[in-house]
Design a protein around this motif. Structure first.
Motif, PDB file in Angstrom:
ATOM      1  N   ASP A 176       0.885  -1.170   0.000  1.00  0.00           N
ATOM      2  CA  ASP A 176       0.000   0.000   0.000  1.00  0.00           C
ATOM      3  C   ASP A 176       0.922   1.219   0.000  1.00  0.00           C
ATOM      4  OD1 ASP A 176      -2.130  -1.735   0.430  1.00  0.00           O
ATOM      5  OD2 ASP A 176      -2.953  -0.594   2.109  1.00  0.00           O
TER       6      ASP A 176
ATOM      7  N   PHE B 274      -7.344   5.479   0.607  1.00  0.00           N
ATOM      8  CA  PHE B 274      -8.124   6.330   1.526  1.00  0.00           C
ATOM      9  C   PHE B 274      -8.071   7.801   1.093  1.00  0.00           C
ATOM     10  CE2 PHE B 274      -6.567   2.663   4.080  1.00  0.00           C
ATOM     11  CZ  PHE B 274      -7.791   2.060   4.292  1.00  0.00           C
TER      12      PHE B 274
ATOM     13  N   ARG C 147     -12.703   5.572   9.785  1.00  0.00           N
ATOM     14  CA  ARG C 147     -12.932   5.112   8.412  1.00  0.00           C
ATOM     15  C   ARG C 147     -14.128   4.170   8.380  1.00  0.00           C
ATOM     16  NH1 ARG C 147      -7.659   1.124   7.299  1.00  0.00           N
ATOM     17  NH2 ARG C 147      -8.035  -0.238   9.058  1.00  0.00           N
TER      18      ARG C 147
ATOM     19  N   GLU D  15     -11.249  -3.806   2.589  1.00  0.00           N
ATOM     20  CA  GLU D  15     -11.705  -4.708   3.662  1.00  0.00           C
ATOM     21  C   GLU D  15     -13.177  -4.476   4.016  1.00  0.00           C
ATOM     22  OE1 GLU D  15      -9.104  -4.695   7.073  1.00  0.00           O
ATOM     23  OE2 GLU D  15      -7.733  -6.075   6.096  1.00  0.00           O
TER      24      GLU D  15
ATOM     25  N   ASP E 261     -15.146  -4.725   7.586  1.00  0.00           N
ATOM     26  CA  ASP E 261     -14.198  -4.888   8.701  1.00  0.00           C
ATOM     27  C   ASP E 261     -14.671  -4.171   9.962  1.00  0.00           C
ATOM     28  OD1 ASP E 261     -11.972  -5.421  10.192  1.00  0.00           O
ATOM     29  OD2 ASP E 261     -10.775  -3.802   9.348  1.00  0.00           O
TER      30      ASP E 261
ATOM     31  N   TYR F 218      -2.601 -11.261   8.364  1.00  0.00           N
ATOM     32  CA  TYR F 218      -1.988 -10.661   9.555  1.00  0.00           C
ATOM     33  C   TYR F 218      -1.909 -11.635  10.722  1.00  0.00           C
ATOM     34  CZ  TYR F 218      -2.210  -6.015   7.448  1.00  0.00           C
ATOM     35  OH  TYR F 218      -2.015  -4.927   6.641  1.00  0.00           O
TER      36      TYR F 218
ATOM     37  N   GLU G  82      -2.168  -7.560   1.658  1.00  0.00           N
ATOM     38  CA  GLU G  82      -1.447  -6.868   2.738  1.00  0.00           C
ATOM     39  C   GLU G  82      -0.868  -7.904   3.686  1.00  0.00           C
ATOM     40  OE1 GLU G  82      -3.901  -4.215   5.028  1.00  0.00           O
ATOM     41  OE2 GLU G  82      -4.907  -3.425   3.265  1.00  0.00           O
TER      42      GLU G  82
ATOM     43  N   LEU H 209       2.786  -4.862  14.175  1.00  0.00           N
ATOM     44  CA  LEU H 209       1.429  -4.350  13.965  1.00  0.00           C
ATOM     45  C   LEU H 209       1.198  -3.176  14.912  1.00  0.00           C
ATOM     46  CD1 LEU H 209      -0.349  -7.810  13.851  1.00  0.00           C
ATOM     47  CD2 LEU H 209      -0.089  -6.240  11.919  1.00  0.00           C
TER      48      LEU H 209
ATOM     49  N   TRP I 242      -2.337  -2.805  16.110  1.00  0.00           N
ATOM     50  CA  TRP I 242      -3.711  -2.936  16.595  1.00  0.00           C
ATOM     51  C   TRP I 242      -3.915  -4.106  17.547  1.00  0.00           C
ATOM     52  CZ3 TRP I 242      -4.753  -7.574  14.369  1.00  0.00           C
ATOM     53  CH2 TRP I 242      -4.236  -7.828  13.093  1.00  0.00           C
TER      54      TRP I 242
ATOM     55  N   PHE J 208       1.299  -3.882   3.971  1.00  0.00           N
ATOM     56  CA  PHE J 208       0.826  -2.611   4.482  1.00  0.00           C
ATOM     57  C   PHE J 208       1.946  -2.124   5.380  1.00  0.00           C
ATOM     58  CE2 PHE J 208      -0.645   0.292   7.612  1.00  0.00           C
ATOM     59  CZ  PHE J 208      -1.372   1.178   6.858  1.00  0.00           C
TER      60      PHE J 208
ATOM     61  N   GLU K 144      -1.989   4.983  12.667  1.00  0.00           N
ATOM     62  CA  GLU K 144      -1.129   3.856  12.289  1.00  0.00           C
ATOM     63  C   GLU K 144       0.352   4.235  12.266  1.00  0.00           C
ATOM     64  OE1 GLU K 144      -3.271   2.516   8.767  1.00  0.00           O
ATOM     65  OE2 GLU K 144      -4.173   0.925   9.980  1.00  0.00           O
TER      66      GLU K 144
ATOM     67  N   HIS L  35       2.600   1.464  13.245  1.00  0.00           N
ATOM     68  CA  HIS L  35       2.533   0.216  12.464  1.00  0.00           C
ATOM     69  C   HIS L  35       3.800   0.191  11.616  1.00  0.00           C
ATOM     70  CE1 HIS L  35       1.142  -2.856   9.701  1.00  0.00           C
ATOM     71  NE2 HIS L  35      -0.014  -2.955  10.328  1.00  0.00           N
TER      72      HIS L  35
HETATM   73  C1  GAL Z   1      -5.765  -3.564   7.349  1.00  0.00           C
HETATM   74  C2  GAL Z   1      -6.228  -2.378   6.523  1.00  0.00           C
HETATM   75  C3  GAL Z   1      -5.091  -1.426   6.253  1.00  0.00           C
HETATM   76  C4  GAL Z   1      -4.311  -1.136   7.520  1.00  0.00           C
HETATM   77  C5  GAL Z   1      -3.832  -2.454   8.078  1.00  0.00           C
HETATM   78  C6  GAL Z   1      -2.979  -2.311   9.328  1.00  0.00           C
HETATM   79  O1  GAL Z   1      -6.831  -4.187   7.978  1.00  0.00           O
HETATM   80  O2  GAL Z   1      -6.761  -2.802   5.310  1.00  0.00           O
HETATM   81  O3  GAL Z   1      -5.605  -0.227   5.719  1.00  0.00           O
HETATM   82  O4  GAL Z   1      -5.142  -0.484   8.429  1.00  0.00           O
HETATM   83  O5  GAL Z   1      -4.939  -3.235   8.410  1.00  0.00           O
HETATM   84  O6  GAL Z   1      -2.565  -3.585   9.778  1.00  0.00           O
END
Ligand code: GAL
Length: 679
Positions: A14, A45, A111, A150, A153, A274, A304, A310, A312, A342, A352, A355
Motif C-alpha cells: 500500500d 483512503f 474510516r 476490507e 471490517d 496478519y 497486505e 502491527l 492494533w 501494508f 497507524e 505500524h
Molecule cells: C488492514 C487495513 C489497512 C491497515 C492495516 C494495518 O486491515 O486494510 O488499511 O489499516 O490493516 O494492519
C-alpha cells in the motif's frame, strides 16, 4: 479478462504518497527499485483529497502519482477510495452514517463510516468511481482495480431506518407473501406474527433472545448489502475498463461476509494476512487454502501483510528476523502469485504511525526490515518465471458453509462453546500435518475429483447438500462429518423424525440425544482395534447414537452412554461415511486424519510428514514445484527419493539427503526426465 493475470509474481505495498510532500516521492521510487517492488496499491483512503467539496473533483495529484509510477515501470492496483467518505459528506447526509444494533449512530473521524444501504453513499461512490474509471482507463500504470477496502471490517451490519426499508424489500423478494415469511420465521412462537410488512424491523436490541431465523436472514441480507456496494462499483469499472481485473481485499476468516458468494464477482482473490507473532504456521496455511479455493485453485494474492510490527494488537512485538520471509514464501507455496505489504512508508501522523512499514521513520534502506523486504523481493523476482501461474491440485477438501456458521452460533443454543471455525481448524490442522494439499469447498461446489471430504459440524443442511454428499460417497468418496450435523434446514427449522435427518441414511445412524457438556465434564473415545487403537480424551459434546447399518469404530468410555458409538463408519455405495459424535482431542483428530488419508491413498508430499511443511504447485508443463518450509527453530534433514530437483533459489541440482536450516525454505523444481539413475 483477456489474458491470465498476473504474468509475474507481484511484490509491493500500500503506497500513500498523498501523506507526504512531493519532494519525498523520488526517494520512494529509488527505494522501491532497491526492494524489487513491481506493484503498489494506491488511492485507498484518498476520497477527501479527490473531492474536496461536493461535486468538485481534483485529480491532479493522483495524475502525478500515476505518471510517476508508470514512468518507473511500477504497476498500479488502483483503489476506488470509497472506504472513507469525506467529512463534508456526513454533514450534508447525516443519515449515511451507520447505526449500531443498540441505536447509536457512528460518526466520521475514522474510516468505513457509511451505511451500506445508504442511497447518498452509493450515489456519491458511483460518481467518484465513474470519474476515476474514465480518467485512468487508458493509463499505462493501471493494472488492477482495488474496490473499497476490507469490506465489513469495522461496520459489518447497520440497523438504521434505511436498512429496515431495504430489508423489507429483500424479504419480499425472498418470500413473496407474509404467510410464507411467518412460516419461515416461526412467528407463532412468542406472538411474533406479522400482519404488515411495515412492522418488520432489523433485529435491534430486544428484551430476550431474538427470532433466530430473522437473525439468520439479517446476516444474509447484510452480506448481500455489502456485496451490492461492491457490485455497484465493479459494474461501472467493468463497463469502462473491461480488460482490467478487479479485486477487493478479503479478511479471510471473516464470519459476516459469505466469501463464497462474493468470489464469482472478483477476477482475482486477494486477502490481508496478519498472523500474530505466536500464530502457528498451519493457522496461516489455512487462510491461503481457504482464499485460494474461492476461485478453484486460481492463484490468489496477499494484498497486505505487515513487514514487522502491527499496531492494533494489545501489544505489538516485532516479527522476529526471518519470519516475514518464511511467511511470504508460505503464501507462494500455497498458491499465491504475489505478496504486498501494508504499508510502504511509515506514517508520521494518524493512528497507524507505529505500524511498521517497509521504509521506517528513519527513512533509509539500511535497517533490518527494509533489508529483509528487499531480499524477499529479489528472491521472488528470481522465482517469478518458473512459478507464476502454477497451481495447487488437491484431492482432500473441507466443506465450509458460511450460512451454517451464522446459524450454528446463535444464542441461545445447546452450547455457547460451539465455534464453527474452531471445528474446521481442528480438522485442517490434522490434515495439514500430513502434508497433503487441501482445498475448501462450498455446498455449491462439485465434489468430483476429491477422494476425501471433511465436513465438520454441519448443523444446517441447505437444500441439495445431503444429496450431493450421498452421491459423492456412493461413487466411492470418503466423507467425515461430526456431531450436531443434519439438525436444521436452511430456515433453521429442525428436520423432524430423528437426527441427523437427511444424513441418517448416508451415515447409517440415528442420534437420539445430544449432550453438550459444561466445564469440567469430559469423556473419552475408546478405539479397541485397528490403526487408531487407543483411548482418546474428548470434550464439549457427547451423543446417544444408535447404529442403523453403520458400525462403531470407537465408543464412549464413560457416562450413561458408555460403550455407545462415538466414531462410526458406514459403507454406502462404493464409498464410506464416517461420523464422530464428539469433539476429539488434537491427538485423536491427527490419528483420524492420517488414517483417512491412507484409506484413500493420499500420501504425504515427497513422503515427508511432521514439522516440515511441504506443498506442491503444478505447472502447465507437468512439472511440479515443491516448497519445503522449516518453521522450527532447528535444522531439519530430509531425504529425497528417486527424483532429481533443481533448487529455484540457489540453482543447485539436488537429490538424496539435504538439510534445511531453521526458518529457511527450499523450493525445488522437478528436473525434466531426471530420474536419479539417469544422472
Ligand atoms: C488492514 C487495513 C489497512 C491497515 C492495516 C494495518 O486491515 O486494510 O488499511 O489499516 O490493516 O494492519
Amino acid at each position: 479478462m483477456q489474458q491470465p493475470f498476473p504474468t509475474m509474481l507481484l511484490y509491493g505495498a500500500d503506497y500513500n504518497p498523498e501523506q507526504w510532500p512531493e519532494s519525498i516521492w523520488p526517494d520512494d521510487i529509488r527505494l522501491m527499485k532497491l526492494a524489487h517492488v513491481n506493484m503498489v496499491s494506491i488511492n485507498i483512503f484518498s476520497w477527501a483529497l479527490l473531492e474536496p467539496a461536493p461535486g468538485h473533483f481534483e485529480f491532479n495529484q493522483l495524475d502525478r502519482i500515476m505518471n510517476m509510477l508508470a514512468d518507473n515501470g511500477i504497476a498500479v492496483d488502483l483503489a476506488t477510495a470509497t472506504a472513507t467518505p469525506p467529512t463534508w459528506m456526513s454533514g450534508i447526509y447525516p443519515e449515511m452514517l451507520p447505526v449500531t444494533r443498540n441505536g447509536i449512530r457512528l460518526s466520521h473521524g475514522s474510516r468505513q463510516h457509511y451505511c451500506p444501504n445508504s442511497v447518498d453513499y452509493r450515489r456519491e461512490a458511483t460518481e467518484l468511481v465513474r470519474r476515476l474509471g474514465e480518467r485512468y482507463r487508458m493509463h499505462p500504470a493501471l493494472k488492477m482495480w482495488h474496490i473499497n477496502n476490507e469490506y465489513g471490517d469495522h461496520v459489518c451490519s447497520c440497523y438504521c431506518e434505511r436498512c429496515a426499508e431495504v430489508f423489507r424489500e429483500w424479504l419480499k423478494a425472498r418470500y413473496q407473501t407474509l404467510d410464507k415469511l411467518n412460516f419461515v420465521w416461526g412467528t407463532r412462537f412468542w406472538s411474533q406474527y406479522y400482519y404488515d410488512w411495515r412492522d418488520i424491523l432489523p433485529p435491534r436490541i430486544t428484551p430476550a433472545s431474538h427470532n433466530p431465523t430473522q437473525l439468520l436472514d439479517y446476516d444474509r441480507f447484510m452480506s448481500d448489502s455489502v456485496l451490492a456496494c461492491y457490485l455497484n462499483e465493479a459494474g461501472i469499472l467493468r463497463e469502462v475498463t473491461p480488460n482490467v481485473p478487479i479485486t477487493t481485499n478479503f479478511i479471510v476468516t471473516f464470519k459476516a461476509i459469505d466469501y463464497f458468494s462474493w468470489a464469482p464477482h472478483l477476477d482475482i482473490i486477494a486477502f490481508d494476512n496478519y498472523p500474530g507473532i505466536t500464530t502457528p504456521p498451519w493457522e496461516v496455511a489455512i487462510r491461503h487454502d481457504l482464499m485460494r479455493s474461492l476461485k478453484h485453485a486460481q492463484p490468489h494474492l496477499v494484498m497486505e501483510q505487515t513487514p514487522s510490527q502491527l499496531n492494533w494488537m494489545p501489544q505489538n512485538p516485532q516479527m522476529r528476523p526471518g519470519r516475514i520471509r518464511l511467511q511470504s514464501m508460505q503464501a507462494i507455496a500455497h498458491g499465491a502469485d504475489g505478496v504486498l505489504y501494508f504499508q510502504w512508508r511509515q506514517s508520521q501522523a494518524g493512528s497507524e504511525k507505529f505500524h511498521s512499514a517497509i521504509v521506517p521513520h528513519e527513512g533509509s534502506e539500511h535497517g533490518r526490515i527494509f533489508q529483509q523486504v528487499a531480499q524477499i523481493g529479489s528472491e521472488l523476482k528470481h522465482l517469478s518465471q518458473e512459478v507464476v501461474g502454477s497451481r495447487i491440485a488437491a484431492q482432500v477438501a473441507i466443506l465450509m458453509d458460511w450460512q451454517n456458521w451464522w446459524a450454528v452460533e446463535y444464542r441461545p443454543g445447546p452450547s455457547d462453546q460451539l465455534h464453527y471455525w474452531d471445528e474446521i481448524k481442528a480438522f485442517y490442522r490434522g490434515l495439514h500435518q500430513n502434508n497433503v494439499p487441501i482445498d475448501f469447498v462450498s455446498t455449491h461446489d462439485d465434489l468430483k475429483g476429491y477422494k476425501l471430504v471433511v465436513a465438520p459440524l454441519l448443523y444446517m443442511l441447505r437444500s441439495g447438500t445431503a444429496n450431493k454428499l450421498e452421491q459423492f460417497v456412493a461413487e466411492g468418496g470418503v466423507l467425515l462429518t461430526t456431531f450436531f450435523s443434519g439438525i436444521v434446514d436452511e430456515n433453521d427449522h429442525v428436520v423432524l423424525g430423528g437426527y441427523p435427518a437427511e444424513l441418517r441414511k448416508l451415515l447409517g445412524i440415528y442420534v437420539e440425544e445430544f449432550d453438550p457438556w459444561i466445564k469440567g465434564m469430559a469423556n473419552e473415545v475408546v478405539v479397541r482395534e485397528g490403526q487408531m487403537q487407543g483411548t482418546y480424551p474428548c470434550t464439549l459434546w457427547g451423543e446417544v447414537v444408535h447404529l442403523e447399518g453403520a458400525s462403531a469404530l470407537g465408543v464412549f468410555g464413560r457416562d450413561y452412554y458408555a460403550e455407545g458409538p462415538a466414531l462410526t463408519v458406514h459403507q454406502f455405495g462404493e464409498g464410506k461415511a464416517y461420523y464422530l459424535a464428539t469433539h476429539g482431542s488434537e491427538v485423536f483428530i491427527s490419528a483420524m486424519m492420517s488414517y483417512l488419508c491412507k484409506e484413500v491413498a493420499i500420501l504425504p508430499l515427497l513422503g515427508i510428514e511432521g514439522t516440515l511443511e511441504v506443498t506442491q504447485r503444478r505447472r502447465e508443463d507437468g512439472r511440479s514445484i515443491y516448497f519445503l518450509l522449516n518453521h522450527s527453530e532447528e535444522p531439519i534433514e530430509v531425504v529425497l527419493h528417486d527424483t532429481v530437483f533443481r533448487s529455484l533459489l540457489s540453482g543447485e541440482v539436488l537429490a538424496g539427503s539435504m538439510q534445511i536450516a531453521a526458518h529457511d525454505v527450499i523450493i525445488l523444481l522437478e528436473e525434466k526426465d531426471a530420474q536419479l539413475e539417469g544422472i
